[in-house]
Scaffold this active site. Structure first.
Site, PDB file in Angstrom:
ATOM      1  N   GLY A 229       0.762  -1.244   0.000  1.00  0.00           N
ATOM      2  CA  GLY A 229       0.000   0.000   0.000  1.00  0.00           C
ATOM      3  C   GLY A 229       0.793   1.294   0.000  1.00  0.00           C
ATOM      4  O   GLY A 229       0.291   2.325   0.446  1.00  0.00           O
TER       5      GLY A 229
ATOM      6  N   ASN B 151      -4.827   2.602 -13.161  1.00  0.00           N
ATOM      7  CA  ASN B 151      -3.848   1.661 -12.597  1.00  0.00           C
ATOM      8  C   ASN B 151      -2.453   2.278 -12.694  1.00  0.00           C
ATOM      9  O   ASN B 151      -2.182   3.076 -13.581  1.00  0.00           O
ATOM     10  CB  ASN B 151      -3.877   0.342 -13.374  1.00  0.00           C
ATOM     11  CG  ASN B 151      -2.922  -0.685 -12.803  1.00  0.00           C
ATOM     12  OD1 ASN B 151      -2.826  -0.859 -11.594  1.00  0.00           O
ATOM     13  ND2 ASN B 151      -2.181  -1.362 -13.671  1.00  0.00           N
TER      14      ASN B 151
ATOM     15  N   HIS C  67       1.524   1.088 -13.079  1.00  0.00           N
ATOM     16  CA  HIS C  67       2.331  -0.089 -13.449  1.00  0.00           C
ATOM     17  C   HIS C  67       3.811   0.302 -13.428  1.00  0.00           C
ATOM     18  O   HIS C  67       4.182   1.352 -13.964  1.00  0.00           O
ATOM     19  CB  HIS C  67       1.924  -0.572 -14.849  1.00  0.00           C
ATOM     20  CG  HIS C  67       2.662  -1.800 -15.257  1.00  0.00           C
ATOM     21  ND1 HIS C  67       2.352  -3.046 -14.753  1.00  0.00           N
ATOM     22  CD2 HIS C  67       3.713  -1.986 -16.087  1.00  0.00           C
ATOM     23  CE1 HIS C  67       3.185  -3.940 -15.255  1.00  0.00           C
ATOM     24  NE2 HIS C  67       4.024  -3.323 -16.074  1.00  0.00           N
TER      25      HIS C  67
HETATM   26  C1  GRF Z   1       3.634  -1.016  -7.408  1.00  0.00           C
HETATM   27  O1  GRF Z   1       4.922  -1.220  -7.894  1.00  0.00           O
HETATM   28  C2  GRF Z   1       2.657  -0.807  -8.532  1.00  0.00           C
HETATM   29  O2  GRF Z   1       3.219  -0.163  -9.630  1.00  0.00           O
HETATM   30  C3  GRF Z   1       2.268  -2.206  -8.905  1.00  0.00           C
HETATM   31  O3  GRF Z   1       2.204  -2.906  -7.682  1.00  0.00           O
HETATM   32  C4  GRF Z   1       3.071  -2.270  -6.741  1.00  0.00           C
HETATM   33  C5  GRF Z   1       2.227  -1.950  -5.549  1.00  0.00           C
HETATM   34  O4  GRF Z   1       2.999  -1.414  -4.493  1.00  0.00           O
HETATM   35  N1  GRF Z   1       1.018  -2.232  -9.624  1.00  0.00           N
HETATM   36  P1  GRF Z   1       2.267  -0.730  -3.278  1.00  0.00           P
HETATM   37  O5  GRF Z   1       1.309  -1.784  -2.691  1.00  0.00           O
HETATM   38  O6  GRF Z   1       1.533   0.469  -3.763  1.00  0.00           O
HETATM   39  O7  GRF Z   1       3.351  -0.393  -2.313  1.00  0.00           O
END
Ligand code: GRF
Length: 201
Positions: free
Chosen positions: A12, A107, A109
């Site tokens: 998160g 989203n 990524h």
């Molecule tokens: C991030 O690297 C995001 O780009 C990908 O999943 C990861 C989530 O990290 N989709 P977090 O839970 O926000 O720390």
């Protein structure tokens, strides 16, 4: 005020950056609910620390993606959500959610799409030997990591990088561009034209 829902599965940190940007007034929005498909996700604790409502929708209780998403849609409607942010949410979004929230799901990524979609994108890029990596915020459509791109940021790969050190520097940029993209959406400054997303000044 735009009501946001954040969908999470894990640590998160992107949720945290959205929370922080709301609290410092950069984003004029509120997080109405944080939904997780993982009951133990640390993201839920982060939300609770800021008195944000959290809901664990347990996938085991549903027989199909459709019925799972119907429940998620119900939670979203109950909270009057207008914008859905995927932030480390590990489920593929299906028709049920997409139809109800057309062009209202974003989203983040950790790669420069369309390169390296899917899991472990930073390691995929690092192992491929790229010189420039980065991250992307995009609208969600029915293709995995495939929707129209809102913002991207580059991160140079250093000679002494490991996949992990690179991923950490990408994450720093994620925490900047996700709030920037959300701001553009809530200020109604984006126009989707086919694959292109125009930013209006
Ligand atoms: C991030 O690297 C995001 O780009 C990908 O999943 C990861 C989530 O990290 N989709 P977090 O839970 O926000 O720390």
């Amino acid at each position: 005020m735009v009501n946001i829902a954040v969908l999470v599965s894990g640590r998160g940190s992107n949720l945290q950056s959205i929370i922080d940007n709301i609290e410092k007034g950069y984003l004029k929005a509120r997080i109405a609910v944080v939904i997780s498909d993982v009951g133990s996700a640390y993201a839920l604790e982060r939300a609770r620390n800021h008195s944000i409502e959290t809901i664990f929708v347990d996938p085991k209780k549903f027989s199909s993606r459709e019925s799972y998403e119907e429940e998620v849609v119900k939670v979203l409607k109950d909270h009057d959500v207008q914008l859905v942010l995927l932030a480390g949410y590990m489920r593929i979004i299906g028709k049920t959610l997409l139809l109800k929230y057309k062009n209202q799901i974003l989203n983040i990524h950790p790669a420069l799409l369309p390169a390296f979609p899917g899991l472990h994108a930073q390691k995929q890029a690092f192992d491929h030997g790229v010189k420039v990596a980065g991250c992307t915020v995009h609208f969600v459509d029915d293709k995995l990591d495939g929707g129209p791109i809102i913002l991207q940021r580059c991160v140079e790969v250093k000679e002494n990088d490991t996949a992990e050190s690179l991923a950490n520097r990408i994450l720093e940029q994620e925490h900047k561009i996700y709030p920037e993209a959300v701001k553009l959406v809530i200020e109604n400054r984006l126009r989707i034209e086919g694959r292109k997303v125009k930013i209006i000044n």
